[in-house]
Write an enzyme that holds these catalytic residues in place. Structure first.
Site, short mmCIF file in Angstrom:
data_model
loop_
_atom_site.label_atom_id
_atom_site.label_comp_id
_atom_site.label_asym_id
_atom_site.label_seq_id
_atom_site.Cartn_x
_atom_site.Cartn_y
_atom_site.Cartn_z
N MET A 1 0.85 -1.20 0.00
CA MET A 1 0.00 0.00 0.00
C MET A 1 0.88 1.25 0.00
O MET A 1 0.42 2.35 0.32
CB MET A 1 -0.94 -0.01 1.20
CG MET A 1 -1.91 -1.18 1.16
SD MET A 1 -3.46 -0.87 2.00
CE MET A 1 -2.89 -0.56 3.66
N GLY A 2 2.15 1.07 -0.31
CA GLY A 2 3.04 2.23 -0.46
C GLY A 2 3.58 2.78 0.84
O GLY A 2 3.53 2.12 1.87
N ARG B 1 2.26 3.25 8.93
CA ARG B 1 1.48 4.02 9.91
C ARG B 1 2.36 4.69 10.96
O ARG B 1 1.91 5.62 11.63
CB ARG B 1 0.46 3.13 10.59
CG ARG B 1 -0.68 2.73 9.67
CD ARG B 1 -1.80 2.03 10.39
NE ARG B 1 -2.99 1.96 9.57
CZ ARG B 1 -3.34 0.91 8.83
NH1 ARG B 1 -2.60 -0.17 8.81
NH2 ARG B 1 -4.44 0.95 8.09
N GLN C 1 -2.81 -11.94 8.54
CA GLN C 1 -3.00 -11.79 7.09
C GLN C 1 -2.37 -12.97 6.34
O GLN C 1 -2.93 -13.49 5.38
CB GLN C 1 -2.37 -10.47 6.65
CG GLN C 1 -2.33 -10.25 5.15
CD GLN C 1 -1.98 -8.81 4.82
OE1 GLN C 1 -2.82 -7.93 4.92
NE2 GLN C 1 -0.75 -8.56 4.45
N LYS D 1 5.07 -9.47 9.78
CA LYS D 1 4.49 -8.37 10.56
C LYS D 1 2.96 -8.49 10.62
O LYS D 1 2.34 -8.25 11.65
CB LYS D 1 4.93 -7.05 9.91
CG LYS D 1 4.01 -5.89 10.06
CD LYS D 1 4.42 -5.04 11.20
CE LYS D 1 3.49 -3.90 11.48
NZ LYS D 1 2.50 -3.57 10.52
N VAL E 1 10.82 -6.57 9.88
CA VAL E 1 11.95 -5.64 9.98
C VAL E 1 11.58 -4.57 11.01
O VAL E 1 10.47 -4.03 10.98
CB VAL E 1 12.28 -5.00 8.61
CG1 VAL E 1 13.40 -3.99 8.74
CG2 VAL E 1 12.65 -6.08 7.61
N LEU F 1 6.75 3.17 1.14
CA LEU F 1 7.69 2.05 1.25
C LEU F 1 8.78 2.31 2.29
O LEU F 1 9.35 3.40 2.34
CB LEU F 1 8.33 1.77 -0.11
CG LEU F 1 7.38 1.38 -1.24
CD1 LEU F 1 8.17 1.03 -2.50
CD2 LEU F 1 6.47 0.22 -0.85
N HIS F 2 9.03 1.29 3.11
CA HIS F 2 10.09 1.37 4.12
C HIS F 2 10.93 0.11 4.04
O HIS F 2 10.68 -0.75 3.17
CB HIS F 2 9.47 1.57 5.52
CG HIS F 2 8.38 0.59 5.83
ND1 HIS F 2 8.61 -0.76 5.99
CD2 HIS F 2 7.03 0.75 5.99
CE1 HIS F 2 7.48 -1.38 6.26
NE2 HIS F 2 6.49 -0.49 6.25
N HIS G 1 9.11 -3.28 3.59
CA HIS G 1 8.72 -3.59 2.20
C HIS G 1 9.96 -3.97 1.39
O HIS G 1 9.94 -4.91 0.60
CB HIS G 1 8.10 -2.35 1.53
CG HIS G 1 6.82 -1.88 2.15
ND1 HIS G 1 6.73 -0.67 2.77
CD2 HIS G 1 5.59 -2.44 2.22
CE1 HIS G 1 5.49 -0.50 3.21
NE2 HIS G 1 4.78 -1.56 2.89
P1 AMP Z 1 1.46 -2.82 3.50
O1 AMP Z 1 2.02 -1.81 2.55
O2 AMP Z 1 1.46 -2.37 4.92
O3 AMP Z 1 0.15 -3.41 3.04
O4 AMP Z 1 2.48 -4.05 3.50
C1 AMP Z 1 2.85 -4.71 2.33
C2 AMP Z 1 3.63 -5.95 2.69
O5 AMP Z 1 4.80 -5.58 3.42
C3 AMP Z 1 2.84 -6.92 3.58
O6 AMP Z 1 3.10 -8.25 3.19
C4 AMP Z 1 3.40 -6.62 4.95
O7 AMP Z 1 3.30 -7.72 5.83
C5 AMP Z 1 4.85 -6.33 4.63
N1 AMP Z 1 5.45 -5.54 5.70
C6 AMP Z 1 4.99 -4.38 6.23
N2 AMP Z 1 5.78 -3.97 7.25
C7 AMP Z 1 6.75 -4.90 7.35
C8 AMP Z 1 7.88 -5.06 8.23
N3 AMP Z 1 8.16 -4.18 9.18
N4 AMP Z 1 8.68 -6.13 8.05
C9 AMP Z 1 8.42 -7.05 7.09
N5 AMP Z 1 7.37 -6.95 6.24
C10 AMP Z 1 6.56 -5.89 6.37
#
Ligand code: AMP
Length: 280
Positions: A28-29, A185, A151, A147, A174, A31-32, A35
């Site tokens: 969902m962008g 968030r 899901q 994380k 991470v 990006l950190h 991701h």
């Molecule tokens: P999101 O953009 O939050 O929907 O996350 C996209 C993908 O990145 C999902 O599979 C999340 O589980 C993964 N993700 C989000 N935060 C982390 C994190 N801190 N460490 C590893 N994977 C992550």
């Protein structure tokens, strides 16, 4: 890297690169490094890497943070390019959910637990969008982060139940140096809230320490974590649950393995985290 919105263009580009394996990372962008860890692993394991960026309205409840969810396309594009993404798919809402859209995918049982209690339509939104994205990309491997533990369980169930031909790869969470799980968030936390946020992982780690020391009873393990969360009045806990790592049903005693799931609010920001536990 190509950045594309249209479904047909995505399909065409992917068809042209069908000679090798395709890895897919839906996001969902904002990006950190979380991701990026998924992206790096997918890059290593696959010949062609597709990343999608779509803030999916279907998985947000009416009172949730859809409107204030962090968005920065230009920055994300730069990060994706630097990470070696081949195709960056940024679909429009009206393309994925055109007028008249009315079909959803619901995984019944496991979706109703934990997150489902507080976000009743959330996983139906997740399953619906992931199914749609998978239909378009048809990847060999799908990369998800630990994380979002529930899901993973829900999507694994869906993939199995619907015979979707994709392999799921789960990547470790991470964290920031103070333990806070990276999350888009986190950008919405004030400086004061950001200082409080690491308590969530500290609580989970305290529980893990207790299990490592031999504690098996759920109520005592949960109490340990709870004490940390209760130490700050700005934290409101949605749930803290010791569960079977596959079914996510609550357990009273750890026999071998368990997962401790947690969701809290700090002000208007909702954070989730989890830790896997194993008896010594
Ligand atoms: P999101 O953009 O939050 O929907 O996350 C996209 C993908 O990145 C999902 O599979 C999340 O589980 C993964 N993700 C989000 N935060 C982390 C994190 N801190 N460490 C590893 N994977 C992550």
């Amino acid at each position: 890297m190509r950045t594309v919105s249209s479904i047909n263009t995505v399909k065409r580009i992917i068809k042209e690169s069908r000679h090798g394996s395709i890895g897919f990372v839906p996001t969902m962008g904002a990006l950190h490094e979380g991701h990026l860890s998924l992206i790096k692993r997918a890059k290593k394991e696959c010949d062609f890497l597709v990343v999608s960026l779509f803030v999916n309205p279907l998985q947000f409840g009416p009172e949730e943070d859809l409107d204030v969810y962090p968005r920065n396309l230009a920055l994300d594009q730069g990060k994706a390019r630097a990470a070696g993404v081949n195709l960056f798919w940024t679909p429009f809402k009206k393309t994925l959910y055109p007028a008249g859209f009315q079909t959803t995918i619901a995984v019944s049982q496991i979706s109703r637990l934990w997150e489902g209690l507080f976000r009743p339509e959330h996983f139906t939104g997740v399953c619906t969008i992931v199914t749609k994205l998978l239909h378009v990309v048809q990847p060999n491997r799908l990369y998800l982060g630990q994380k979002d533990y529930q899901q993973i369980c829900v999507l694994q169930r869906m993939i199995q139940d619907l015979n979707i031909p994709v392999q799921l790869r789960v990547c470790p969470t991470v964290r920031e140096t103070d333990g806070l799980a990276m999350s888009s968030r986190n950008l919405r936390l004030s400086a004061k809230q950001r200082n409080i946020a690491p308590l969530l992982y500290r609580a989970l780690k305290a529980a893990k320490k207790r299990v490592t020391a031999g504690e098996q009873h759920a109520h005592r393990i949960i109490q340990t974590a709870e004490a940390h969360l209760k130490s700050n009045p700005d934290i409101r806990c949605d749930y803290l649950a010791l569960c079977d790592p596959k079914t996510l049903e609550p357990i009273k005693k750890i026999e071998h393995r368990a997962v401790l799931l947690a969701a809290i609010h700090i002000g208007k920001v909702r954070l989730i985290d989890n830790i896997l536990l194993k008896t010594p």
